[in-house]
Design a protein around this motif. Structure first.
Motif, PDB file in Angstrom:
ATOM      1  N   UNK A  87      -1.854   5.049   0.671  1.00 45.07           N
ATOM      2  CA  UNK A  87      -2.100   5.249   2.097  1.00 45.07           C
ATOM      3  C   UNK A  87      -3.095   6.381   2.332  1.00 45.07           C
ATOM      4  N   UNK A  88      -2.870   7.533   1.710  1.00 49.06           N
ATOM      5  CA  UNK A  88      -3.769   8.671   1.917  1.00 49.06           C
ATOM      6  C   UNK A  88      -5.180   8.383   1.409  1.00 49.06           C
ATOM      7  N   UNK A  89      -5.283   7.776   0.248  1.00 54.85           N
ATOM      8  CA  UNK A  89      -6.607   7.479  -0.309  1.00 54.85           C
ATOM      9  C   UNK A  89      -7.399   6.575   0.625  1.00 54.85           C
ATOM     10  N   UNK A  90      -6.752   5.558   1.184  1.00 55.15           N
ATOM     11  CA  UNK A  90      -7.449   4.619   2.059  1.00 55.15           C
ATOM     12  C   UNK A  90      -7.610   5.137   3.491  1.00 55.15           C
ATOM     13  N   UNK A  91      -6.967   6.259   3.801  1.00 53.12           N
ATOM     14  CA  UNK A  91      -7.117   6.875   5.120  1.00 53.12           C
ATOM     15  C   UNK A  91      -8.274   7.862   5.146  1.00 53.12           C
ATOM     16  N   UNK A  92      -8.808   8.200   3.982  1.00 51.05           N
ATOM     17  CA  UNK A  92      -9.917   9.149   3.894  1.00 51.05           C
ATOM     18  C   UNK A  92     -11.213   8.549   4.423  1.00 51.05           C
ATOM     19  N   UNK A  93     -12.268   9.327   4.386  1.00 53.92           N
ATOM     20  CA  UNK A  93     -13.538   8.968   5.011  1.00 53.92           C
ATOM     21  C   UNK A  93     -14.170   7.683   4.484  1.00 53.92           C
ATOM     22  N   UNK A  94     -13.931   7.367   3.218  1.00 50.66           N
ATOM     23  CA  UNK A  94     -14.546   6.139   2.687  1.00 50.66           C
ATOM     24  C   UNK A  94     -16.034   6.325   2.494  1.00 50.66           C
ATOM     25  N   UNK A  95     -16.818   5.324   2.766  1.00 54.03           N
ATOM     26  CA  UNK A  95     -16.492   4.059   3.424  1.00 54.03           C
ATOM     27  C   UNK A  95     -15.889   3.051   2.445  1.00 54.03           C
ATOM     28  N   UNK A 134       0.844  -1.203   0.000  1.00 49.75           N
ATOM     29  CA  UNK A 134       0.000   0.000   0.000  1.00 49.75           C
ATOM     30  C   UNK A 134       0.878   1.251   0.000  1.00 49.75           C
ATOM     31  N   UNK A 135       1.973   1.213   0.750  1.00 47.66           N
ATOM     32  CA  UNK A 135       2.910   2.352   0.751  1.00 47.66           C
ATOM     33  C   UNK A 135       3.564   2.506  -0.617  1.00 47.66           C
TER      34      UNK A 135
END
Length: 184
Positions: free
Chosen positions: A76-84, A70-71
Motif C-alpha cells: 500500500x505505501x509503495x503504491x501510494x508514493x509519487x510514482x509514476x 495489496x494490503x
C-alpha cells in the motif's frame, strides 16, 4: 537617473505593501496524530487531491480482492508514493477465474513473497497510455519480468487480458483488466 529613482521608489513601495500583508494565523498548535508518525505515505489524509492508484482501487467495488491482496502483500505505501505507476488492475471476477484456492493461498502470510511477485507483475514504473502501446510491444514490470501487449481493432490486451477501462490517478494511471496476470 530620474527613471532609476522612480523604479527604486516603486520597488520599495511594493516591498512595504507585501511586508504589511499578513494572514491571520491561529496560536493553536495541532499535535501530529499517531498514524502520521508511524504510517507511510498511505496514512496521509487528503480529500481534495486526485486519488492515487491505491485510492482508485479502494474506491472501486470491483477491486476488493485486489485491495485485500495489496494490503496482504504490504504494498500500500509503495503504491501510494509519487510514482509514476501504471497499474493493470484485475477486477474481482478475474480473481474468481483462478483455480479454486489460489487467492486464499496467496493471501497467507507465508506466501507474501509470491503474492508480491504476482502483484508487482501488474505494475510498471512510468505512465503508459493505451494509445501509445503497440502490438507485440514488450514492457518490463516491477517484478523484473516482461509482459507483451496486443493491439488490434482498438482493443488492447496485456498477456491476453483485455483492458476494459482506464482511470487516471495522481501518481499514474490504472488500467482495469479482465484477468489476473501470472508470472511464469
Amino acid at each position: 537617473m530620474k527613471t532609476n529613482f522612480y523604479s527604486l521608489l516603486i520597488l520599495v513601495a511594493i516591498g512595504l505593501v507585501v511586508s504589511n500583508c499578513s494572514t491571520t494565523t491561529s496560536d493553536k498548535k495541532v499535535a501530529p496524530t499517531e498514524a502520521s508518525l508511524d504510517g507511510g505515505q498511505s496514512t496521509v489524509e487528503d480529500s481534495e487531491s486526485q486519488k492515487n492508484v491505491v485510492q482508485v482501487a479502494v474506491a472501486s467495488n470491483d477491486h476488493t480482492t485486489l485491495v485485500a491482496a495489496v494490503k496482504a502483500g504490504e504494498l500500500v505505501d509503495a503504491l501510494s508514493n509519487a510514482g509514476p505507476f501504471t497499474v493493470f488492475a484485475p477486477v474481482n471476477a478475474a480473481f474468481d477465474k483462478l483455480p479454486e484456492g489460489t487467492v486464499e493461498n496467496l493471501l497467507k502470510p507465508d506466501q507474501k513473497e509470491q503474492l508480491q511477485d504476482v502483484l508487482q507483475y501488474h505494475v510498471a514504473v512510468g505512465v503508459y497510455k493505451l494509445e501509445n502501446l503497440q502490438d507485440n510491444q514488450s514492457l518490463g514490470m516491477v517484478n523484473g519480468k516482461n509482459v507483451t501487449f496486443g493491439v488490434s481493432g482498438g482493443k488492447v490486451t496485456i498477456n491476453g487480458a483485455t483492458v476494459i477501462g482506464t482511470v487516471p490517478a495522481s501518481n499514474g494511471v490504472v488500467h482495469i483488466i479482465d484477468a489476473v496476470l501470472l508470472p511464469k
